[in-house]
Design a protein around this motif. Structure first.
Motif, PDB file in Angstrom:
ATOM      1  N   PRO A 569       1.877   8.239  -0.383  1.00 32.52           N
ATOM      2  CA  PRO A 569       1.623   6.837  -0.688  1.00 32.52           C
ATOM      3  C   PRO A 569       0.385   6.651  -1.555  1.00 32.52           C
ATOM      4  O   PRO A 569      -0.589   7.394  -1.457  1.00 32.52           O
ATOM      5  CB  PRO A 569       1.416   6.211   0.686  1.00 32.52           C
ATOM      6  N   SER A 571      -2.038   3.138  -3.042  1.00 29.99           N
ATOM      7  CA  SER A 571      -2.250   1.729  -2.698  1.00 29.99           C
ATOM      8  C   SER A 571      -3.311   1.115  -3.591  1.00 29.99           C
ATOM      9  O   SER A 571      -4.135   1.804  -4.192  1.00 29.99           O
ATOM     10  CB  SER A 571      -2.693   1.591  -1.234  1.00 29.99           C
ATOM     11  N   TYR A 572      -3.276  -0.247  -3.649  1.00 28.41           N
ATOM     12  CA  TYR A 572      -4.400  -0.984  -4.230  1.00 28.41           C
ATOM     13  C   TYR A 572      -4.592  -2.286  -3.466  1.00 28.41           C
ATOM     14  O   TYR A 572      -3.656  -2.858  -2.888  1.00 28.41           O
ATOM     15  CB  TYR A 572      -4.214  -1.240  -5.720  1.00 28.41           C
ATOM     16  N   THR A 573      -5.840  -2.759  -3.454  1.00 24.31           N
ATOM     17  CA  THR A 573      -6.217  -4.022  -2.830  1.00 24.31           C
ATOM     18  C   THR A 573      -7.170  -4.746  -3.765  1.00 24.31           C
ATOM     19  O   THR A 573      -8.124  -4.145  -4.271  1.00 24.31           O
ATOM     20  CB  THR A 573      -6.917  -3.782  -1.479  1.00 24.31           C
ATOM     21  N   THR A 579      -2.923  -5.423   0.923  1.00 25.81           N
ATOM     22  CA  THR A 579      -2.785  -4.088   0.340  1.00 25.81           C
ATOM     23  C   THR A 579      -1.361  -3.878  -0.160  1.00 25.81           C
ATOM     24  O   THR A 579      -0.390  -4.140   0.555  1.00 25.81           O
ATOM     25  CB  THR A 579      -3.124  -3.008   1.373  1.00 25.81           C
ATOM     26  N   THR A 581       1.228  -1.075  -1.273  1.00 26.59           N
ATOM     27  CA  THR A 581       1.446   0.366  -1.108  1.00 26.59           C
ATOM     28  C   THR A 581       2.801   0.751  -1.674  1.00 26.59           C
ATOM     29  O   THR A 581       3.816   0.105  -1.386  1.00 26.59           O
ATOM     30  CB  THR A 581       1.393   0.762   0.372  1.00 26.59           C
ATOM     31  N   GLU A 582       2.789   1.798  -2.519  1.00 23.36           N
ATOM     32  CA  GLU A 582       4.019   2.329  -3.092  1.00 23.36           C
ATOM     33  C   GLU A 582       3.991   3.847  -2.954  1.00 23.36           C
ATOM     34  O   GLU A 582       2.994   4.415  -2.471  1.00 23.36           O
ATOM     35  CB  GLU A 582       4.157   1.891  -4.559  1.00 23.36           C
ATOM     36  N   THR A 583       5.061   4.515  -3.363  1.00 22.87           N
ATOM     37  CA  THR A 583       5.169   5.966  -3.160  1.00 22.87           C
ATOM     38  C   THR A 583       5.218   6.689  -4.498  1.00 22.87           C
ATOM     39  O   THR A 583       5.989   6.309  -5.394  1.00 22.87           O
ATOM     40  CB  THR A 583       6.429   6.302  -2.347  1.00 22.87           C
ATOM     41  N   THR A 617      -5.184   7.019  -2.263  1.00 31.81           N
ATOM     42  CA  THR A 617      -4.005   7.824  -1.950  1.00 31.81           C
ATOM     43  C   THR A 617      -3.990   8.074  -0.448  1.00 31.81           C
ATOM     44  O   THR A 617      -5.033   8.015   0.212  1.00 31.81           O
ATOM     45  CB  THR A 617      -4.044   9.175  -2.692  1.00 31.81           C
ATOM     46  N   GLY A 618      -2.800   8.392   0.071  1.00 29.47           N
ATOM     47  CA  GLY A 618      -2.666   8.612   1.516  1.00 29.47           C
ATOM     48  C   GLY A 618      -1.865   9.847   1.844  1.00 29.47           C
ATOM     49  O   GLY A 618      -0.982   9.805   2.703  1.00 29.47           O
TER      50      GLY A 618
END
Length: 987
Positions: A569, A571-573, A579, A581-583, A617-618
C-alpha cells in the motif's frame, strides 16, 4: 614574511598546439633499485612520540598555476552542474571518530581499511585502529617503523591496502637523499607482522605530493615534479611490487608524461585496483585533466597514458599516450583553475585566511574495479562552477568504463556536484562491489547567514540511478568548529572500500578545532542493509503553481532493500484530512526507483495556501520504517506575482557616465508564466523610467531585463536606484521593488594586499555591524549599509578590528563626504591615523560631527593599513601596499529640529519635469511628520490639495499636469502654518 619583498618575473612562451599524428611514446628516464631493510613488530615500548609543535610541511614545491587570461570554456555555468541536492534518504555514518589532533600544517590525512585493521597517517605520524574504532596503536612518529624509516619524519605520507596481496603500505618521502620511503607489511597484520622498508632514491629531485596506486605488476606513484619539463623528466615512478612483497631487492623506474600540458603545480593519478578481480599486468593507466584555460590546451579533456613494465629489462619499459577524452567523448567543459592559479581561493567565515581549493589535482584516490560485465574507474577534481562570479567550488566527478578488458575507456557518466551556494572540494571517491559510488568531501560557506566552517560530509548514488547525479541526501561526518588558521588545507582526503564486504566506505579528512587540525574517520554504506525496505523519496507532481481542485499526485518510490517488491500500500493525506490509500501492483527491483500516480486526485485550489501532504508506504515486514514517510509542502501560487530581485548594473565606480546601462533581474513568484508587463527604474526621487518587459518569465524562473533608456550618473556622488515591476493585478506588490545604492567616486583604491591580515575585518557604527569582512582586492563597496547619525548628539563611536598589529604600524582613518561631491577632503576626515594596538581585538574610537553638518545621506570611507610601507593612509585615493579601503553610507539627522526649522531652513523643495506633463515634487529627508501639498495657479485658485507622507527616502508626490493650461504654477509643501513654495512652468 611581508618585510621581504620579492620580484617574480614569469615568462611564458606561447605557441600553437599542433596535434601529433602519432601518439608519443617514451622510455624510462631513470632506473634504479633498492634493497629491503626489515623491521619487527610495532611494540609500544619502541614507539617514538610524534611532534606536537606547529610545523608547515613541504611548502617549497607548490608553484602557482597560471592561466591565459580570457582563454578557456565554459564562459558561464558548468554544463554538468548538479545544482540540487539528491532527495534519496541516506544513512547516517556507521562510525565516526577523531583519528588525530595535530598542529602539522597541512595534516595530509590518509588511511586505508583492511579486513581487520584501519591504518591512518598524517604529517608525520601514524596509528592503527580496529574496525570498531578502538585504537590498537597510539599515535607514533613514522620513524617508529624502523628500518629505512628510522629518524625520518619529512612527511607527506600515504597509506594503501593491497587487497590482492593482503598487505599494507606506508610511504613518506625523504630529502637525505631525495627518496621515497616505502614500508610493506610482512603479513596482513600491520601491528605484529613487521615491515619490509625500502629507500628508493629519485636522482636528486624531491618527489613532491606522491600518491600510490596498486596495479598487477607494480606500485605506481604519481608526483608533482618538473612542471616545466614534465613531458621529458621524472614524474611517474613504478616500484617492483612482486619483489617488495617478498622483501627482496626491488627495482624503481621513472617515466615522463609525453604530451602533457601543465601550468605549475599539478597532480596526475594512477588507477588504484580494488575488488575481487585482480588487475592485469601491463597497460597501467595514468590520468590527468587538461584545462583549456592553460596555454597549449585546445579543449578541456581527460588525458590517459598507459605504462607497460618489463621487469626483466626495465630500460625497455614504455609509457605511451593512449586517449584524450574531450567534448565529443562526453567530457563537458570545466574550469579547473581558481584565482589565476594562486593557492588562496575559498573564503571562510570570519576573518580567517582563504583556503587552497587544491586545483589542478586529480584527487586521491582514482579507484578501479573489474565487474563481470565491464570495468569501471571513478575519479574527481575541483572546478569553479561559474567563472563569471565569485569562486564557487564544486566537485567534477567521472565514471569511465571499459566494455572489454584492455579496451578503450569511455565516459559512462559525469557530473559536477555543487547543489547549493556552499563550496565543496577536497573530494575522495570510491565504487563498491555493487557499482554504487560514494563521495566524501569538505564543505565550506562564508555566508554570514549560514556560515559553515570546514566540515566533512558525504553523498553518493546507487548503480542504477539516473546518470550524472549524486542522488543521496548529504550526511555529515563532522561539523567543523573553527576556521583553518592557514591557507594550506588537506592536502588531500582519502576514501577506501572495506575489502571484507566490498560495500563499506571509510573516509578520512581534515577539520579544525581552535588552532588544532583534526583528522576525522567516517564510515558509511550505500548498499542495502535489509531485504525488505521500501519508502517514498520524492514528490513528482504537483509542483508549486496555480493549482486546482483535482490535481494529479505522483510520487517516487524507492526499493532500499535487496529483494524485489510488489503489492504494497501507498498513501497520502492532505492537511491532516482523510487518508487516501492505494496499492502499488507493479514490481520494483532492488535499489531501484519508480514513479507511482494515485488514481484519486486532491484539492489544492485555495490561492496562496500552503498544503502539508504526508506520503507513505506500508510494506508488510518493512525492516526500516524510518524512510517510509515523506512530508511535502505544496503551495498554490497566485497566478500573477512578479518582482525585481536585483539591480545588476550599474555598480559603484569611477567616471560613471550620462549613459549608464541599467539591468535588472525579474523573478516570477506566481503560478503562471508572465510576459509583456511594465517595469521601471528611477534614480533618487527623479521621474521613473518606464518600459515594457516583452519577454516571458516562467514559473519560478528569473529573467534579466536591460532598459533601453540609460541613466545619467555623471555627477559625482551617491545614488539610490529603485527598480520595480508594474504587473496588473499583481498578488503581492511588496515584492515588486528592489533598491540599490551606488556611487560615482573620484577614486577607488583597489589593489592593496590584505592577505597578511592588514586592514579592517570588522566595522561597527550605529546600525552598521560588519563582522566578517573578506579580504578581496583591498577595496569593497558597502554603500548599501547605512548608519543614522543624529548631529544633535555630537559624539559617536566607531569600533574596528584588524588581524595585523605590530609596533603601532597598523592604523586607520575615516572620512564623511558632507558636501556630497564624492571627494573625501581633508576637512571631512573625522579620524586620522588612529593606532590599532592589538590584532583581532576591538578598538573603539569617538568622533564628533559639526552642529551644521548637512542633513541627509552621505558617503563614509574608512581605510586601514600598515603605515610602514608604501601608500599614504590619509590619502583616501592612494593604493597602500598592505591594507583595505571600504565605503559605507551615513544618514545625518537632527532630532532637535522642529517642523518650522525643518521646512523653512533645512529642506530643499524640488520639482522635476518629466514627459507629457508629468512632474515629481520631492523633499529628500528622513523627517517623518505628515505634510500637506497644494498647487495653485497664478490667479490664486487651488487646483490640488493632498497629504504627503515620507516614503523612507523623502517626501515624493507625482503630479499630473497634462490637463492644465500652459503657464506658471505654485506648489507648496508644509503644514498649514509653515511651508515652502516653488514655482514651475507647464509648457
Amino acid at each position: 614574511m611581508k618585510n621581504l619583498l620579492y620580484l617574480l618575473v614569469l615568462l611564458f612562451l606561447f605557441h600553437p598546439d599542433v596535434e601529433a599524428q602519432n601518439k608519443q611514446i617514451s622510455g624510462p628516464v631513470y632506473v634504479d633499485s633498492a634493497r629491503a631493510v626489515a623491521s619487527g613488530a610495532l611494540s609500544k615500548g619502541k614507539l617514538i612520540a610524534p611532534s606536537s609543535e606547529f610545523k608547515v610541511f613541504n611548502p617549497r614545491n607548490r608553484g602557482i598555476n597560471s592561466i591565459v587570461p580570457g582563454k578557456g570554456l565554459p564562459k558561464t555555468i558548468d554544463p554538468a552542474l548538479q545544482n540540487k541536492m539528491g532527495e534519496v534518504p541516506s544513512k547516517a555514518p556507521i562510525l565516526s571518530y577523531e583519528a588525530v589532533s595535530t598542529r602539522s600544517t597541512p595534516s595530509d590525512p590518509t588511511g586505508s581499511i583492511g579486513p581487520n585493521h584501519y591504518v591512518n597517517a598524517w604529517n608525520s605520524a601514524f596509528s592503527i585502529w580496529d574496525k570498531s574504532g578502538n585504537q590498537l596503536l597510539p599515535p607514533a612518529s613514522l620513524a617508529s617503523i624502523g628500518g629505512e624509516f628510522a629518524n625520518e619524519t619529512l612527511g607527506d605520507p600515504i597509506v594503501v591496502y593491497d587487497e590482492f596481496a593482503d598487505r599494507f603500505l606506508i610511504s613518506q618521502f625523504s630529502d637525505t637523499p631525495e627518496s621515497f620511503l616505502i614500508a610493506v607489511s610482512r603479513g596482513p597484520d600491520p601491528l605484529n607482522d613487521g615491515w619490509f622498508t625500502y629507500r628508493f632514491t629519485t636522482n636528486g629531485v624531491l618527489p613532491d605530493y606522491p600518491k600510490i596506486s596498486v596495479w598487477g605488476d607494480g606500485y605506481y606513484i604519481t608526483t608533482n615534479k618538473n612542471a616545466s619539463t614534465a613531458d621529458q623528466s621524472q614524474v611517474i615512478y613504478v616500484v617492483e611490487r612482486d619483489q617488495m612483497l617478498k622483501g627482496e631487492t626491488a627495482g624503481i623506474v621513472s617515466f615522463p608524461l609525453p604530451g602533457i600540458r601543465t601550468n605549475g603545480f599539478y597532480s596526475p593519478a594512477g588507477f588504484h585496483a580494488i575488488g575481487d578481480i585482480s588487475p592485469p599486468r601491463g597497460n597501467a593507466p595514468i590520468v590527468f585533466m587538461q584545462d583549456d584555460a592553460w596555454a597549449g590546451v585546445i579543449e578541456d579533456h581527460l588525458k590517459i597514458w598507459l605504462i607497460n613494465m618489463n621487469w626483466d629489462n626495465p630500460s625497455s619499459s614504455e609509457i605511451s599516450e593512449s586517449q584524450e577524452l574531450g567534448q565529443a567523448d562526453g567530457v563537458s567543459p570545466f574550469m579547473a583553475t581558481f584565482d589565476g592559479g594562486s593557492f588562496s581561493n575559498l573564503s571562510q567565515p570570519g576573518n580567517a585566511p582563504e583556503i587552497d581549493a587544491l586545483q589542478a589535482t586529480m584527487m586521491y584516490m582514482t579507484q578501479y574495479r573489474r565487474f563481470d560485465t565491464h570495468t569501471s574507474v571513478v575519479m574527481n577534481f575541483v572546478v569553479d562552477v561559474d567563472p563569471t562570479a565569485a569562486e564557487h567550488a564544486g566537485i567534477r566527478w567521472y565514471e569511465l568504463r571499459q566494455e572489454v578488458n584492455g579496451g578503450l575507456w569511455s565516459v559512462y557518466q559525469e557530473g559536477t556536484y555543487a547543489p547549493d551556494k556552499s563550496d565543496r572540494f577536497s573530494g575522495s571517491i570510491g565504487i563498491d562491489g555493487q557499482g554504487n559510488i560514494g563521495l566524501g568531501f569538505t564543505i565550506l560557506d562564508d555566508s554570514p547567514e549560514t556560515p559553515i566552517f570546514p566540515s566533512i560530509r558525504y553523498t553518493g548514488r546507487y548503480a542504477n540511478d539516473e546518470l550524472g547525479l549524486m542522488t543521496l541526501e548529504e550526511q555529515t561526518i563532522v561539523e567543523g568548529e573553527d576556521p583553518d588558521p592557514n591557507s594550506r588545507y588537506g592536502d588531500y582526503a582519502h576514501l577506501s572500500v572495506d575489502p571484507e564486504d566490498d560495500l563499506t566506505f571509510w573516509h578520512n579528512a581534515e577539520y579544525f578545532e581552535g588552532v588544532n587540525r583534526k583528522n576525522r574517520v567516517g564510515v558509511f554504506r550505500i548498499a542495502a542493509d535489509n531485504g525488505n525496505d521500501v519508502g517514498v523519496t520524492g514528490r513528482v507532481t504537483p509542483q508549486d503553481a496555480t493549482l486546482g481542485n483535482a490535481e494529479e499526485i505522483t510520487i517516487r518510490i524507492r526499493n532500499f532493500g535487496s529483494n524485489a517488491q510488489s503489492g504494497f500500500p501507498v498513501s497520502y493525506t492532505v492537511n491532516g484530512g482523510q487518508t487516501v490509500t492505494e496499492t502499488f501492483t507493479e514490481s520494483i527491483a532492488a535499489t531501484e526507483s519508480v514513479d507511482f500516480t494515485f488514481s484519486e486526485p486532491a484539492d489544492f485550489s485555495e490561492i496562496g495556501e500552503t498544503y502539508e501532504v504526508v506520503f507513505s508506504t506500508g510494506l508488510n515486514n518493512d525492516q526500516d520504517t524510518e524512510n517510509d514517510v515523506l512530508i511535502a509542502q505544496i503551495k498554490n501560487l497566485p497566478p500573477r506575482d512578479v518582482g525585481v530581485t536585483s539591480i545588476d548594473v550599474p555598480v559603484t565606480g569611477q567616471n560613471l557616465a550620462s549613459t549608464e546601462v541599467v539591468s535588472i533581474t525579474i523573478e516570477n513568484f506566481g503560478g503562471e508564466p508572465q510576459s509583456n508587463f511594465p517595469v521601471s527604474y528611477q534614480v533618487g526621487n527623479n521621474i521613473p523610467v518606464k518600459e515594457i518587459f516583452e519577454g516571458t518569465v516562467e514559473v519560478g524562473e528569473n529573467e534579466v531585463y536591460t532598459f533601453n533608456q540609460p541613466a545619467d550618473l555623471s555627477p559625482s556622488g551617491s545614488y539610490r536606484i529603485t527598480a520595480r515591476t508594474h504587473l496588473e493585478e499583481d498578488f503581492n506588490p511588496t515584492n515588486d521593488p528592489t533598491v540599490k545604492s551606488i556611487a560615482n567616486l573620484n577614486c577607488i583604491p583597489e589593489g592593496s594586499d590584505c592577505s597578511y591580515g592588514d586592514g579592517l575585518f570588522y566595522f561597527e557604527l550605529e546600525e552598521i555591524l560588519n563582522e566578517r569582512i573578506p579580504c578581496g582586492n583591498g577595496y569593497i563597496d558597502f554603500i548599501g549599509s547605512n548608519a543614522t547619525l543624529d548631529r544633535s548628539q555630537g559624539t559617536f563611536t566607531v569600533t574596528v578590528k584588524s588581524l595585523f598589529a605590530e609596533e603601532e604600524r597598523e592604523q586607520f582613518s575615516m572620512w564623511i563626504d558632507l558636501d556630497d561631491d564624492a571627494v573625501f577632503d581633508n576637512d571631512e576626515r573625522f579620524i586620522s591615523s588612529e593606532v590599532i594596538p592589538r590584532a583581532n581585538t576591538a578598538l573603539s574610537v569617538e568622533f564628533t560631527l559639526p552642529d551644521d553638518a548637512a542633513l541627509g545621506q552621505h558617503l563614509l570611507r574608512v581605510r586601514a593599513g600598515d603605515t610602514n610601507f608604501e601608500g599614504s593612509l590619509n590619502n583616501p585615493c592612494e593604493v597602500m601596499d598592505y591594507g583595505t579601503t571600504h565605503d559605507y553610507s551615513v544618514n545625518v539627522t537632527d532630532s532637535t529640529l522642529n517642523i518650522e526649522d525643518f521646512i523653512l531652513n533645512e529642506a530643499e523643495l524640488l520639482v522635476v519635469n518629466g514627459e507629457n506633463g508629468q512632474y515629481r515634487v520631492a523633499i529628500e529627508t528622513d523627517y517623518d511628520e505628515t505634510l500637506r501639498i497644494t498647487v495653485h495657479n497664478m490667479l490664486g485658485q487651488k487646483l490640488i490639495e493632498n497629504q504627503i507622507e515620507n516614503n523612507g527616502y523623502g517626501y515624493v508626490y507625482d503630479l499630473d499636469m497634462s490637463y492644465a493650461a500652459r503657464g506658471v504654477y505654485l506648489v507648496r509643501v508644509g503644514t498649514r502654518e509653515f511651508g515652502k513654495v516653488k514655482r514651475f512652468i507647464v509648457k
